[in-house]
Design a protein around this motif. Sequence first.
Motif, PDB file in Angstrom:
ATOM      1  N   LYS A  12       1.588  62.774  27.360  1.00 24.97           N
ATOM      2  CA  LYS A  12       0.842  61.563  27.709  1.00 24.97           C
ATOM      3  C   LYS A  12       1.380  60.361  26.932  1.00 24.97           C
ATOM      4  CE  LYS A  12      -3.758  59.439  27.637  1.00 24.97           C
ATOM      5  NZ  LYS A  12      -3.434  58.610  28.814  1.00 24.97           N
ATOM      6  N   ALA A  13       1.607  60.536  25.633  1.00 21.16           N
ATOM      7  CA  ALA A  13       2.140  59.438  24.819  1.00 21.16           C
ATOM      8  C   ALA A  13       3.541  59.053  25.281  1.00 21.16           C
ATOM      9  CB  ALA A  13       2.157  59.835  23.349  1.00 21.16           C
ATOM     10  N   VAL A  14       4.377  60.061  25.511  1.00 24.54           N
ATOM     11  CA  VAL A  14       5.753  59.819  25.951  1.00 24.54           C
ATOM     12  C   VAL A  14       5.766  59.086  27.293  1.00 24.54           C
ATOM     13  CG1 VAL A  14       7.860  60.954  26.770  1.00 24.54           C
ATOM     14  CG2 VAL A  14       6.775  61.709  24.645  1.00 24.54           C
ATOM     15  N   ASP A  15       4.902  59.503  28.220  1.00 26.19           N
ATOM     16  CA  ASP A  15       4.827  58.853  29.533  1.00 26.19           C
ATOM     17  C   ASP A  15       4.245  57.447  29.445  1.00 26.19           C
ATOM     18  OD1 ASP A  15       5.948  60.969  30.876  1.00 26.19           O
ATOM     19  OD2 ASP A  15       4.051  61.785  31.603  1.00 26.19           O
ATOM     20  N   MET A  19       8.798  56.700  26.211  1.00 26.25           N
ATOM     21  CA  MET A  19       9.503  56.980  24.962  1.00 26.25           C
ATOM     22  C   MET A  19      10.847  57.671  25.158  1.00 26.25           C
ATOM     23  SD  MET A  19       6.501  58.236  22.360  1.00 26.25           S
ATOM     24  CE  MET A  19       5.084  57.203  21.975  1.00 26.25           C
ATOM     25  N   ILE A  20      10.974  58.477  26.211  1.00 25.39           N
ATOM     26  CA  ILE A  20      12.169  59.302  26.375  1.00 25.39           C
ATOM     27  C   ILE A  20      12.803  59.078  27.740  1.00 25.39           C
ATOM     28  CG2 ILE A  20      13.055  61.660  26.470  1.00 25.39           C
ATOM     29  CD1 ILE A  20      10.887  62.486  24.511  1.00 25.39           C
ATOM     30  N   ASN A  21      14.105  58.803  27.740  1.00 29.43           N
ATOM     31  CA  ASN A  21      14.884  58.644  28.961  1.00 29.43           C
ATOM     32  C   ASN A  21      15.909  59.766  29.062  1.00 29.43           C
ATOM     33  OD1 ASN A  21      13.640  56.074  29.610  1.00 29.43           O
ATOM     34  ND2 ASN A  21      14.920  55.188  27.981  1.00 29.43           N
ATOM     35  N   SER A 155       3.893  50.262  15.953  1.00 25.06           N
ATOM     36  CA  SER A 155       3.998  50.389  17.409  1.00 25.06           C
ATOM     37  C   SER A 155       4.373  51.816  17.813  1.00 25.06           C
ATOM     38  CB  SER A 155       5.057  49.427  17.951  1.00 25.06           C
ATOM     39  OG  SER A 155       4.759  48.092  17.604  1.00 25.06           O
ATOM     40  N   PRO A 156       3.994  52.226  19.031  1.00 30.43           N
ATOM     41  CA  PRO A 156       4.420  53.532  19.534  1.00 30.43           C
ATOM     42  C   PRO A 156       5.939  53.637  19.652  1.00 30.43           C
ATOM     43  CG  PRO A 156       2.588  52.694  20.829  1.00 30.43           C
ATOM     44  CD  PRO A 156       3.054  51.562  19.963  1.00 30.43           C
ATOM     45  N   GLU A 238       2.170  47.717  25.923  1.00 28.43           N
ATOM     46  CA  GLU A 238       3.143  48.270  26.873  1.00 28.43           C
ATOM     47  C   GLU A 238       2.528  49.410  27.687  1.00 28.43           C
ATOM     48  OE1 GLU A 238       6.253  47.237  27.602  1.00 28.43           O
ATOM     49  OE2 GLU A 238       5.759  45.521  26.341  1.00 28.43           O
ATOM     50  N   ARG A 239       1.530  50.066  27.129  1.00 29.73           N
ATOM     51  CA  ARG A 239       0.859  51.141  27.865  1.00 29.73           C
ATOM     52  C   ARG A 239       0.235  50.603  29.147  1.00 29.73           C
ATOM     53  NH1 ARG A 239      -4.659  53.419  27.928  1.00 29.73           N
ATOM     54  NH2 ARG A 239      -5.227  51.522  26.829  1.00 29.73           N
TER      55      ARG A 239
END
Length: 247
Positions: A12-15, A19-21, A155-156, A238-239
């Motif tokens: 959930k946090a990554v989405d 955060m990750i590509n 920040s996240p 940004e969320r």
Amino acid sequence: MELQRLLSYTRKAVDDYSMINSGDKIAVGISGGKDSLTLLYALHGLRRFYPNNFEIEAVTVNAGIEGMDFSPISRLCDELDVNYTVIDTDIYDIVYNIRRESNPCALCAKLRKGAFNKKAAELGCNKIAYAHHKDDVIETFMMSLLLEGRVHTFSPVTYLERSGLTLIRPLIYVNEADVIGFRNKYNLPVVKNLCPADGETRREYAKNLIKSLNKDLPGTHDRIFTAILNGTFDGWDERIAHKHTRT
């Protein structure tokens, strides 16, 4: 906490904060504590099914404190098939014996981050991951408010211009109590922190203050976090933007 629940919070946090590509190579900071080992498990588990393919590298900065033994972490990384690097430094000697710092944590953190970022770049990583959880978010907010007179928390996702690395914090939705439960359930090989300043920091003061407030006013802990999510803190908004692009 079950692994599946940890992976749910992490995804959930990554989405939510992208955060990750695909193609990312992430250096995971491993201090040896419960938080960083939980993060290692989370990213190791996530990469098995996450649609964006990514790699992870486990990295420990050894400050040079006598008696610290990271061999249990090395064995865990072997079990998980994750490459593990230990950076040996003289940070402890510099901070405590040469500089004799009255506030050792600030300089220690700066030197450790520098060593970690340098090694991450050498390993070909474009991102680094810290194991800050929800309680860390709230405690940082409280410290900034009481000690600096500003409304702020980290920040996240943060782009580090000097190193060219992007810092991500995938555990921001995980309560510390859940991390403790995960450590106990999966018997994580936690390495005891032998630093003489451990447990005597201003962060520990903020942690105890929040516990006291939450006892007197149940729900304070979660309300502070909700205020951060719904506020205009750098990076946290940004969320909202990310959610809008998905609908």
